[in-house]
Design a protein around this motif. Sequence first.
Motif, short mmCIF file in Angstrom:
data_model
loop_
_atom_site.label_atom_id
_atom_site.label_comp_id
_atom_site.label_asym_id
_atom_site.label_seq_id
_atom_site.Cartn_x
_atom_site.Cartn_y
_atom_site.Cartn_z
N ILE A 1 0.86 -1.20 0.00
CA ILE A 1 0.00 0.00 0.00
C ILE A 1 0.89 1.24 0.00
O ILE A 1 1.30 1.73 1.06
N PRO A 2 1.24 1.75 -1.17
CA PRO A 2 2.08 2.95 -1.23
C PRO A 2 1.41 4.12 -0.51
O PRO A 2 0.20 4.32 -0.62
N GLN A 3 2.20 4.87 0.22
CA GLN A 3 1.67 6.04 0.94
C GLN A 3 1.49 7.19 -0.04
O GLN A 3 2.36 7.48 -0.86
N SER A 4 0.32 7.84 0.03
CA SER A 4 0.03 8.94 -0.89
C SER A 4 0.61 10.26 -0.36
O SER A 4 0.89 10.39 0.83
N GLY A 5 0.81 11.20 -1.27
CA GLY A 5 1.26 12.53 -0.89
C GLY A 5 2.69 12.61 -0.40
O GLY A 5 3.05 13.53 0.34
N THR A 6 3.53 11.66 -0.82
CA THR A 6 4.91 11.65 -0.34
C THR A 6 5.91 12.23 -1.34
O THR A 6 7.08 12.39 -1.03
N ILE A 7 5.43 12.54 -2.55
CA ILE A 7 6.32 13.09 -3.58
C ILE A 7 5.91 14.53 -3.87
O ILE A 7 4.74 14.83 -4.06
N LYS A 8 6.90 15.42 -3.90
CA LYS A 8 6.64 16.82 -4.21
C LYS A 8 7.44 17.24 -5.45
O LYS A 8 8.41 16.59 -5.83
N THR B 1 21.67 28.94 -3.07
CA THR B 1 22.42 28.79 -4.32
C THR B 1 21.99 29.81 -5.37
O THR B 1 22.81 30.30 -6.14
N HIS B 2 20.71 30.11 -5.41
CA HIS B 2 20.17 31.04 -6.41
C HIS B 2 20.70 32.45 -6.15
O HIS B 2 20.83 32.87 -5.01
N THR B 3 21.00 33.18 -7.21
CA THR B 3 21.59 34.52 -7.06
C THR B 3 20.56 35.64 -7.02
O THR B 3 20.88 36.76 -6.64
N TYR B 4 19.30 35.36 -7.38
CA TYR B 4 18.28 36.40 -7.37
C TYR B 4 17.95 36.81 -5.93
O TYR B 4 17.95 35.99 -5.01
N GLU B 5 17.62 38.11 -5.78
CA GLU B 5 17.17 38.59 -4.48
C GLU B 5 15.83 37.95 -4.11
O GLU B 5 15.61 37.56 -2.96
N GLU B 6 14.92 37.87 -5.06
CA GLU B 6 13.63 37.20 -4.88
C GLU B 6 13.60 35.99 -5.81
O GLU B 6 13.69 36.15 -7.03
N VAL B 7 13.50 34.81 -5.24
CA VAL B 7 13.52 33.58 -6.03
C VAL B 7 12.09 33.19 -6.37
O VAL B 7 11.25 33.01 -5.47
N ALA B 8 11.79 33.04 -7.64
CA ALA B 8 10.47 32.57 -8.08
C ALA B 8 10.49 31.04 -8.07
O ALA B 8 11.37 30.42 -8.68
N TYR B 9 9.54 30.45 -7.37
CA TYR B 9 9.49 28.99 -7.30
C TYR B 9 8.08 28.54 -6.93
O TYR B 9 7.27 29.31 -6.41
N GLU B 10 7.79 27.28 -7.22
CA GLU B 10 6.52 26.65 -6.85
C GLU B 10 6.83 25.27 -6.30
O GLU B 10 7.69 24.56 -6.82
N VAL B 11 6.10 24.87 -5.25
CA VAL B 11 6.18 23.52 -4.71
C VAL B 11 4.77 22.95 -4.66
O VAL B 11 3.88 23.57 -4.06
N ILE B 12 4.56 21.81 -5.29
CA ILE B 12 3.25 21.17 -5.26
C ILE B 12 3.41 19.71 -4.84
O ILE B 12 4.48 19.11 -5.01
N THR B 13 2.36 19.15 -4.27
CA THR B 13 2.35 17.73 -3.89
C THR B 13 1.73 16.91 -5.00
O THR B 13 0.66 17.25 -5.51
N LEU B 14 2.39 15.82 -5.36
CA LEU B 14 1.93 14.96 -6.46
C LEU B 14 1.15 13.76 -5.92
O LEU B 14 1.33 13.35 -4.78
N ASN B 15 0.31 13.21 -6.76
CA ASN B 15 -0.43 12.00 -6.43
C ASN B 15 0.25 10.74 -6.96
O ASN B 15 -0.30 9.64 -6.85
N ASN B 16 1.43 10.90 -7.53
CA ASN B 16 2.16 9.75 -8.07
C ASN B 16 2.41 8.68 -7.01
O ASN B 16 2.63 9.00 -5.84
N THR B 17 2.39 7.43 -7.42
CA THR B 17 2.68 6.33 -6.51
C THR B 17 4.16 6.31 -6.17
O THR B 17 5.02 6.40 -7.03
N ASN B 18 4.44 6.21 -4.87
CA ASN B 18 5.82 6.12 -4.41
C ASN B 18 6.22 4.66 -4.32
O ASN B 18 5.57 3.87 -3.63
N GLN B 19 7.30 4.29 -5.00
CA GLN B 19 7.73 2.90 -5.05
C GLN B 19 8.44 2.43 -3.79
O GLN B 19 8.65 1.23 -3.59
N ASN B 20 8.80 3.37 -2.91
CA ASN B 20 9.66 3.02 -1.79
C ASN B 20 9.08 3.31 -0.41
O ASN B 20 9.74 3.04 0.59
#
Length: 364
Positions: free
Chosen positions: A126-133, A218-237
Amino acid sequence: MIIQDVINHLEELAPLNYAEDFDNVGLLVGDKNTNLTGVLVTLDTLESVIDEAIENNCNLVVSFHPIIFKGLKKLNGKTYVERVVIKAIKHNIAIYSMHTALDNSNLGVNDMIFNTLGLTNKHILIPQSGTIKKLTTYVPIEEADHLRNALFQAGAGSIGNYNDCSFNVDGYGTFNGNEQSNPTKGQKGEIHTEKETKITVTFSKHLESKILKTLFNTHTYEEVAYEVITLNNTNQNIGMGMVGELESPLSETDFLRHIKDTMKTECIRHSALLGKSIKKVAVLGGSGSFAIQAAKGAGADAFITADLKYHDFFTAENKILLADIGHYESEQFTKNLLVAYLTKKITNFAVVLSKTNTNPVKYF
């Protein structure tokens, strides 16, 4: 070495992020900054286990089951839980629990059952959901390789058996800094267009703070543009239970004898024999009735677990052999796993395997 150093090693094996919501894991008693004298590993923390820790000069008990599961409203020694906590505090002994974090680990409780039974071709039941971002960010083209490699070093970009995975698209980014800005590209108050690479990588959720720290450092910008989302993909591990195969099929009675011998159990409660051979096997240490349907859906010929109730055996429905080997018996080798793991990680402190049999169930 302090207690937190041991915790860091344990959470590499079984990150607490993957424990079930109902659980109570982590450092339950004690100060993480205390200097370490030794580690005692047990399945359950009882008063006798604390005595064993004192005798072996171990001020950290690593316990699979949490001694504190529900909230404690009083500490007056009326229950065994209260007495354990009082004695541990009195003798400056910390208690750390892993429980379902280790259940969900690919190298945890169920892996021990899997290997003990000699199964092969391992898969999570039973792979755990919501573990991959997924992280998406934008960086000047000439800096893309440096940032991408830094994210890989932090643990991003691992997919199954592959590492350093990313997707990259070149394009143009625009921005206009206000009077309070301090842009590293272009001038404040002016619209600037920059050739950028859009980098997308996936990562395990327990690494999020590390990944974002790496991104910002690591990024050199003063304001770093980024997005983080949670995937529904099956985690194999990551997930509950495992499915594998015996090297050669066994009859049902030979299979039950194999379980009894390898798992060292005095009693196996099982569903009706179906007169077919056993090849594909699902396992889940501890209370596993919730996984019966998953075992059937995986095409398992048998499902080994514990704590099955009377009506759970009806759900076999002549499609699978259910084998209840006992809660303690299904998890008994977990402490051996932890001792072996910590002994490799910690070479200058004693890691002691508890000799206390904490099984509360006796057989007549």
